[in-house]
Design a protein around this motif. Structure first.
Motif, PDB file in Angstrom:
ATOM      1  N   ASP A  62       0.946  -1.221   0.045  1.00 57.12           N
ATOM      2  CA  ASP A  62       0.138   0.038   0.029  1.00 57.12           C
ATOM      3  C   ASP A  62       0.848   1.160  -0.011  1.00 57.12           C
ATOM      4  N   ASP A  63       0.398   2.061  -0.787  1.00 54.94           N
ATOM      5  CA  ASP A  63       1.335   3.434  -0.837  1.00 54.94           C
ATOM      6  C   ASP A  63       0.457   4.808  -0.667  1.00 54.94           C
ATOM      7  N   SER A  64       0.218   4.783   0.555  1.00 51.76           N
ATOM      8  CA  SER A  64      -0.670   6.135   0.922  1.00 51.76           C
ATOM      9  C   SER A  64      -0.297   7.565   0.617  1.00 51.76           C
ATOM     10  N   PRO A  65       1.211   7.749   1.032  1.00 52.96           N
ATOM     11  CA  PRO A  65       1.612   8.970   0.540  1.00 52.96           C
ATOM     12  C   PRO A  65       1.283   9.528  -0.717  1.00 52.96           C
ATOM     13  N   MET A  66       1.587   8.576  -1.701  1.00 50.92           N
ATOM     14  CA  MET A  66       1.775   9.020  -3.097  1.00 50.92           C
ATOM     15  C   MET A  66      -0.158   9.080  -3.572  1.00 50.92           C
ATOM     16  N   LEU A  67      -0.759   8.602  -2.676  1.00 50.99           N
ATOM     17  CA  LEU A  67      -2.194   8.371  -3.241  1.00 50.99           C
ATOM     18  C   LEU A  67      -2.755   9.667  -3.846  1.00 50.99           C
ATOM     19  N   PRO A  68      -2.639  10.770  -2.874  1.00 49.20           N
ATOM     20  CA  PRO A  68      -3.230  12.074  -3.500  1.00 49.20           C
ATOM     21  C   PRO A  68      -2.891  12.556  -4.751  1.00 49.20           C
ATOM     22  N   ARG A  69      -1.727  12.436  -4.968  1.00 46.28           N
ATOM     23  CA  ARG A  69      -1.080  12.659  -6.409  1.00 46.28           C
ATOM     24  C   ARG A  69      -1.666  12.005  -7.467  1.00 46.28           C
ATOM     25  N   VAL A  70      -1.776  10.632  -7.180  1.00 49.97           N
ATOM     26  CA  VAL A  70      -2.397   9.743  -8.285  1.00 49.97           C
ATOM     27  C   VAL A  70      -3.914   9.932  -8.485  1.00 49.97           C
ATOM     28  N   SER A  71      -4.332  10.287  -7.316  1.00 50.24           N
ATOM     29  CA  SER A  71      -6.286  10.508  -7.598  1.00 50.24           C
ATOM     30  C   SER A  71      -6.261  11.613  -8.298  1.00 50.24           C
ATOM     31  N   ARG A  72      -5.398  12.843  -8.060  1.00 51.72           N
ATOM     32  CA  ARG A  72      -5.761  13.868  -8.819  1.00 51.72           C
ATOM     33  C   ARG A  72      -5.249  13.665 -10.290  1.00 51.72           C
ATOM     34  N   CYS A  73      -4.187  12.915 -10.520  1.00 56.22           N
ATOM     35  CA  CYS A  73      -4.010  12.624 -11.954  1.00 56.22           C
ATOM     36  C   CYS A  73      -5.241  11.784 -12.481  1.00 56.22           C
ATOM     37  N   LEU A  74      -5.745  10.895 -11.951  1.00 50.04           N
ATOM     38  CA  LEU A  74      -6.886  10.509 -12.316  1.00 50.04           C
ATOM     39  C   LEU A  74      -8.147  11.326 -12.653  1.00 50.04           C
ATOM     40  N   ASP A  75      -8.203  12.277 -11.825  1.00 43.96           N
ATOM     41  CA  ASP A  75      -9.248  13.484 -11.950  1.00 43.96           C
ATOM     42  C   ASP A  75      -8.962  14.131 -13.147  1.00 43.96           C
ATOM     43  N   THR A  76      -7.797  14.508 -13.489  1.00 43.07           N
ATOM     44  CA  THR A  76      -7.337  15.352 -14.461  1.00 43.07           C
ATOM     45  C   THR A  76      -7.687  14.528 -15.801  1.00 43.07           C
ATOM     46  N   VAL A  77      -7.361  13.198 -16.010  1.00 46.10           N
ATOM     47  CA  VAL A  77      -7.496  12.249 -17.005  1.00 46.10           C
ATOM     48  C   VAL A  77      -9.008  11.893 -17.448  1.00 46.10           C
ATOM     49  N   VAL A  78      -9.470  11.620 -16.357  1.00 43.74           N
ATOM     50  CA  VAL A  78     -11.099  11.044 -16.514  1.00 43.74           C
ATOM     51  C   VAL A  78     -12.208  11.948 -16.192  1.00 43.74           C
ATOM     52  N   GLY A  79     -11.911  12.910 -15.036  1.00 40.80           N
ATOM     53  CA  GLY A  79     -12.729  13.506 -14.478  1.00 40.80           C
ATOM     54  C   GLY A  79     -12.867  13.475 -13.284  1.00 40.80           C
ATOM     55  N   ALA A  80     -13.397  14.484 -12.416  1.00 35.86           N
ATOM     56  CA  ALA A  80     -13.425  14.064 -11.155  1.00 35.86           C
ATOM     57  C   ALA A  80     -14.863  13.638 -10.769  1.00 35.86           C
ATOM     58  N   ASP A  81     -15.663  13.308 -11.640  1.00 34.96           N
ATOM     59  CA  ASP A  81     -16.821  12.546 -11.230  1.00 34.96           C
ATOM     60  C   ASP A  81     -16.854  11.252 -11.374  1.00 34.96           C
ATOM     61  N   ARG A  82     -15.668  10.713 -11.771  1.00 32.18           N
ATOM     62  CA  ARG A  82     -15.320   9.164 -11.892  1.00 32.18           C
ATOM     63  C   ARG A  82     -15.614   8.409 -10.889  1.00 32.18           C
ATOM     64  N   ALA A  83     -15.648   7.061 -11.080  1.00 33.09           N
ATOM     65  CA  ALA A  83     -15.676   6.091 -10.007  1.00 33.09           C
ATOM     66  C   ALA A  83     -14.335   5.896  -9.447  1.00 33.09           C
ATOM     67  N   HIS A  84     -14.227   5.465  -7.884  1.00 34.44           N
ATOM     68  CA  HIS A  84     -12.774   5.309  -7.412  1.00 34.44           C
ATOM     69  C   HIS A  84     -12.410   4.110  -8.121  1.00 34.44           C
ATOM     70  N   ALA A  85     -10.903   4.000  -7.966  1.00 38.76           N
ATOM     71  CA  ALA A  85     -10.170   3.176  -8.695  1.00 38.76           C
ATOM     72  C   ALA A  85      -9.041   2.507  -7.908  1.00 38.76           C
ATOM     73  N   ARG A  86      -8.658   1.234  -8.290  1.00 34.31           N
ATOM     74  CA  ARG A  86      -7.812   0.379  -7.931  1.00 34.31           C
ATOM     75  C   ARG A  86      -6.706   0.396  -8.615  1.00 34.31           C
ATOM     76  N   ILE A  87      -5.361   1.117  -8.392  1.00 37.91           N
ATOM     77  CA  ILE A  87      -4.409   1.125  -9.102  1.00 37.91           C
ATOM     78  C   ILE A  87      -3.166   0.308  -8.582  1.00 37.91           C
ATOM     79  N   GLU A  88      -2.559  -0.410  -9.496  1.00 39.00           N
ATOM     80  CA  GLU A  88      -1.503  -1.375  -9.142  1.00 39.00           C
ATOM     81  C   GLU A  88      -0.235  -0.882  -9.744  1.00 39.00           C
ATOM     82  N   SER A  89       0.805  -0.629  -9.271  1.00 37.62           N
ATOM     83  CA  SER A  89       2.120  -0.257 -10.259  1.00 37.62           C
ATOM     84  C   SER A  89       3.316  -1.159  -9.717  1.00 37.62           C
TER      85      SER A  89
END
Ligand code: DP6
Length: 320
Positions: A62-89
């Protein structure tokens, strides 16, 4: 839907250091990089309406410190009204240690999120979106020699030369693997606000970009070597002159630079570049790779040597 993308880090030969607009993450200078082939990050994104929050797993943890930046990037790409996501890197190289892991991570994230959400952004649009998360990530959307232009209100990248057209090799000397003391985003602002060399750095960048473009167009190794080392050392001078100073090097970083000077004295065409971390990246022709690799591996303090050719840029690899 779940989609997976793969992206490689890029190594800047003419560096991005400084922001013109922190809100939109617009760079204060243009930059030129080479995209690698053999170091990579794979990123899966799955949007799932049943999730209560985004979940990020990096290299199995789990990488919570990076999560806000990753969530912001998803909002930028897909729109802030998106469903939540599971991201694996997963990355096959040390992350957060000045090896451009944020470049490959956010390039792969933009491509995977776009595919998982069924959007059909072009590479140019994805470069701009990834660049809002991390400026250098925009360059990892493309392969070979890539220029990021500092013009207008958008981040624009273009391929200056294909990877097969001038197949240089990159030898990375890993001199320490812990996370860096200060991230690039914060360090750039410290430089802008405090370094007496910052203004001169910005003023001189166009001349370095011109010089590098000419060198790349003419496949002039010596010319590229000279301007790339100069630009790298100037960026570090800006960092050293900041308050507090940002010194990313360790004694092994300097030992590796010395090794490269010795190789140059022995007429081996090689040059170094160093980013916001202690690793030394040596760029050379294929016929000299073995000699460069051996010399860096034999340099006291070097923990690991990685080698790579030039790659193609971020792409979707799976859709399930
Ligand atoms: C030294 O792209 O990591 O590697 O836009 O704040 O995420 P942010 O910065 P980032 O900075 C990269 C700095 C560098 C030079 C370069 O890659 O051009």
């Amino acid at each position: 839907m779940r989609a997976t993308a793969k992206a490689q880090p890029n190594i800047a030969l003419i560096k991005y250091w400084g922001k013109r607009d922190t809100g939109r993450n617009l760079p204060a200078v243009g930059s030129i990089s080479i995209t690698l082939a053999d170091l990579y990050t794979t990123m899966s994104v799955e949007f799932d309406k049943s999730l209560g929050a985004d979940v990020l797993v990096v290299n199995g943890a789990d990488d919570s410190p990076m999560l806000p930046r990753v969530s912001r990037c998803l909002d930028t790409v897909v729109g802030a009204d998106r469903a939540h996501a599971r991201i694996e890197s997963e990355s096959n190289f040390p992350i957060a240690a000045g090896l451009a892991s944020s470049a490959s991570a956010f390039a792969a994230l933009a491509v995977a999120a776009d595919a998982a959400a069924g959007r059909e952004n072009t590479s140019a649009q994805l470069a701009s979106l990834a660049g809002q998360a991390s400026g250098s990530a925009a360059r990892s959307l493309l392969g070979g020699f890539v220029e990021l232009k500092n013009a207008g209100d958008d981040i624009v990248v273009s391929e200056l030369r294909g990877r097969d057209d001038w197949p240089l090799r990159v030898v990375v000397a890993v001199t320490a693997t812990g996370p860096k003391p200060v991230g690039s985003t914060e360090a750039m602002e410290v430089s802008r606000n405090t370094s007496p060399f910052y203004e001169r750095w910005i003023e001189q960048q166009d001349a370095d970009l011109d010089e590098a473009r000419v060198a790349i167009a003419g496949k002039d190794f010596a010319r590229l070597a000279s301007v790339a080392e100069h630009n790298c050392l100037k960026m570090h001078s800006v960092m050293w002159g900041s308050r507090p100073p940002m010194i990313y090097w360790n004694s092994t970083t300097l030992a590796c630079m010395q090794t490269i000077r010795e190789l140059q004295s022995a007429d081996i065409a090689v040059f170094f570049t160093i980013d916001a971390g202690p690793q030394v990246k040596a760029i050379c022709n294929p016929e000299d790779e073995a000699a460069v690799q051996q010399a860096l591996a034999a340099t006291p303090g070097v923990e690991q040597v990685l080698v790579s050719g030039l790659g193609q840029g971020a792409a979707q690899i799976k859709d399930d």
